[in-house]
Motif scaffolding. Structure first.
Motif, PDB file in Angstrom:
ATOM      1  N   SER A  49       0.837  -1.192   0.000  1.00 19.60           N
ATOM      2  CA  SER A  49       0.000   0.000   0.000  1.00 19.60           C
ATOM      3  C   SER A  49       0.872   1.243   0.000  1.00 19.60           C
ATOM      4  O   SER A  49       1.997   1.219   0.488  1.00 19.60           O
ATOM      5  CB  SER A  49      -0.915   0.003   1.231  1.00 19.60           C
ATOM      6  OG  SER A  49      -1.772   1.127   1.222  1.00 19.60           O
ATOM      7  N   THR A  58      -4.522   7.102  -1.704  1.00 22.33           N
ATOM      8  CA  THR A  58      -4.001   5.805  -1.299  1.00 22.33           C
ATOM      9  C   THR A  58      -4.138   4.784  -2.415  1.00 22.33           C
ATOM     10  O   THR A  58      -4.947   4.946  -3.338  1.00 22.33           O
ATOM     11  CB  THR A  58      -4.738   5.277  -0.057  1.00 22.33           C
ATOM     12  OG1 THR A  58      -6.137   5.154  -0.362  1.00 22.33           O
ATOM     13  CG2 THR A  58      -4.563   6.218   1.124  1.00 22.33           C
ATOM     14  N   LEU A  59      -3.349   3.740  -2.305  1.00 27.25           N
ATOM     15  CA  LEU A  59      -3.386   2.664  -3.281  1.00 27.25           C
ATOM     16  C   LEU A  59      -3.085   1.364  -2.558  1.00 27.25           C
ATOM     17  O   LEU A  59      -2.258   1.343  -1.638  1.00 27.25           O
ATOM     18  CB  LEU A  59      -2.355   2.906  -4.383  1.00 27.25           C
ATOM     19  CG  LEU A  59      -2.355   1.925  -5.552  1.00 27.25           C
ATOM     20  CD1 LEU A  59      -3.630   2.102  -6.381  1.00 27.25           C
ATOM     21  CD2 LEU A  59      -1.132   2.178  -6.444  1.00 27.25           C
ATOM     22  N   TYR A  60      -3.768   0.293  -2.981  1.00 25.96           N
ATOM     23  CA  TYR A  60      -3.584  -1.003  -2.338  1.00 25.96           C
ATOM     24  C   TYR A  60      -3.338  -2.088  -3.382  1.00 25.96           C
ATOM     25  O   TYR A  60      -3.894  -2.069  -4.480  1.00 25.96           O
ATOM     26  CB  TYR A  60      -4.829  -1.380  -1.532  1.00 25.96           C
ATOM     27  CG  TYR A  60      -5.121  -0.446  -0.403  1.00 25.96           C
ATOM     28  CD1 TYR A  60      -5.955   0.658  -0.579  1.00 25.96           C
ATOM     29  CD2 TYR A  60      -4.557  -0.648   0.855  1.00 25.96           C
ATOM     30  CE1 TYR A  60      -6.217   1.532   0.465  1.00 25.96           C
ATOM     31  CE2 TYR A  60      -4.825   0.219   1.900  1.00 25.96           C
ATOM     32  CZ  TYR A  60      -5.651   1.306   1.695  1.00 25.96           C
ATOM     33  OH  TYR A  60      -5.900   2.171   2.733  1.00 25.96           O
ATOM     34  N   ASP A  62      -4.051  -5.697  -4.841  1.00 23.76           N
ATOM     35  CA  ASP A  62      -5.311  -6.448  -4.889  1.00 23.76           C
ATOM     36  C   ASP A  62      -5.405  -7.467  -3.759  1.00 23.76           C
ATOM     37  O   ASP A  62      -6.495  -7.741  -3.249  1.00 23.76           O
ATOM     38  CB  ASP A  62      -5.432  -7.175  -6.236  1.00 23.76           C
ATOM     39  CG  ASP A  62      -5.710  -6.216  -7.381  1.00 23.76           C
ATOM     40  OD1 ASP A  62      -5.510  -6.610  -8.542  1.00 23.76           O
ATOM     41  OD2 ASP A  62      -6.114  -5.057  -7.109  1.00 23.76           O
ATOM     42  N   LYS A  65      -6.725  -5.494  -0.582  1.00 26.68           N
ATOM     43  CA  LYS A  65      -7.858  -4.571  -0.660  1.00 26.68           C
ATOM     44  C   LYS A  65      -9.014  -5.052   0.197  1.00 26.68           C
ATOM     45  O   LYS A  65      -9.363  -6.223   0.194  1.00 26.68           O
ATOM     46  CB  LYS A  65      -8.324  -4.439  -2.112  1.00 26.68           C
ATOM     47  CG  LYS A  65      -7.532  -3.467  -2.935  1.00 26.68           C
ATOM     48  CD  LYS A  65      -8.084  -3.376  -4.348  1.00 26.68           C
ATOM     49  CE  LYS A  65      -7.257  -2.451  -5.205  1.00 26.68           C
ATOM     50  NZ  LYS A  65      -7.739  -2.431  -6.605  1.00 26.68           N
ATOM     51  N   GLY A  66      -9.596  -4.131   0.941  1.00 24.89           N
ATOM     52  CA  GLY A  66     -10.722  -4.466   1.806  1.00 24.89           C
ATOM     53  C   GLY A  66     -10.311  -5.016   3.156  1.00 24.89           C
ATOM     54  O   GLY A  66     -11.156  -5.141   4.057  1.00 24.89           O
ATOM     55  N   THR A  69      -5.663  -1.058   5.717  1.00 22.62           N
ATOM     56  CA  THR A  69      -5.896   0.375   5.570  1.00 22.62           C
ATOM     57  C   THR A  69      -4.627   1.127   5.934  1.00 22.62           C
ATOM     58  O   THR A  69      -4.094   0.944   7.034  1.00 22.62           O
ATOM     59  CB  THR A  69      -7.043   0.851   6.456  1.00 22.62           C
ATOM     60  OG1 THR A  69      -8.232   0.109   6.149  1.00 22.62           O
ATOM     61  CG2 THR A  69      -7.302   2.343   6.242  1.00 22.62           C
ATOM     62  N   SER A 107       0.991   3.939  -8.250  1.00 26.70           N
ATOM     63  CA  SER A 107       1.015   2.572  -8.784  1.00 26.70           C
ATOM     64  C   SER A 107       2.408   2.199  -9.275  1.00 26.70           C
ATOM     65  O   SER A 107       2.834   1.049  -9.161  1.00 26.70           O
ATOM     66  CB  SER A 107      -0.003   2.418  -9.917  1.00 26.70           C
ATOM     67  OG  SER A 107       0.294   3.322 -10.966  1.00 26.70           O
TER      68      SER A 107
END
Length: 127
Positions: A49, A58-60, A62, A65-66, A69, A107
């Protein structure tokens, strides 16, 4: 010189939670990005992340994700990774990294890493 120190790792059962902290210092510019990366034995380093200091974007990955945080307290130069619903495959050494005045999007950095990093903290998730 930017210095980073990750902490907060430990042993947790699958489904549990941990919060990692990253203490950062030495930034010359107010425009920077912080990222969390991890590496398990025998595997390549993986970007988890990232967060921008400018707009909080922000970026996570895959894979998290969810569940994970990323957050920041810029005034204290502290950065956090809240990890919920942990899985055995999350087991790895976790590192925080930073780049000043990033020229590319989050990214890009999530894929290749950043300029500064510190010692990692071990996260072990038992099944």
């Amino acid at each position: 010189e930017v210095q980073l120190q990750a902490s907060g790792g430990g042993l947790v059962q699958a489904g549990g939670s941990l919060r990692l902290s990253c203490a950062a210092s030495g930034f010359t510019f107010s425009d920077y990005a912080i990222g969390w990366f991890r590496q398990a034995p025998g595997k390549e380093r993986e970007g988890v992340s990232c967060i921008s200091s400018v707009d909080g974007n922000t970026l996570y990955a895959d894979s998290v994700k969810g569940r994970f945080t990323i957050s920041s307290d810029n005034a204290k130069n502290m950065y956090y990774l809240q990890m919920n619903n942990l899985r055995p495959e999350d087991t790895a050494a976790y590192y925080c990294e930073a780049v000043e005045r990033p020229r590319y999007g989050l990214s890009w950095f999530l894929g290749v890493g950043m300029d500064y990093w510190g010692k990692g903290t071990q996260v072990t998730v038992s099944s």
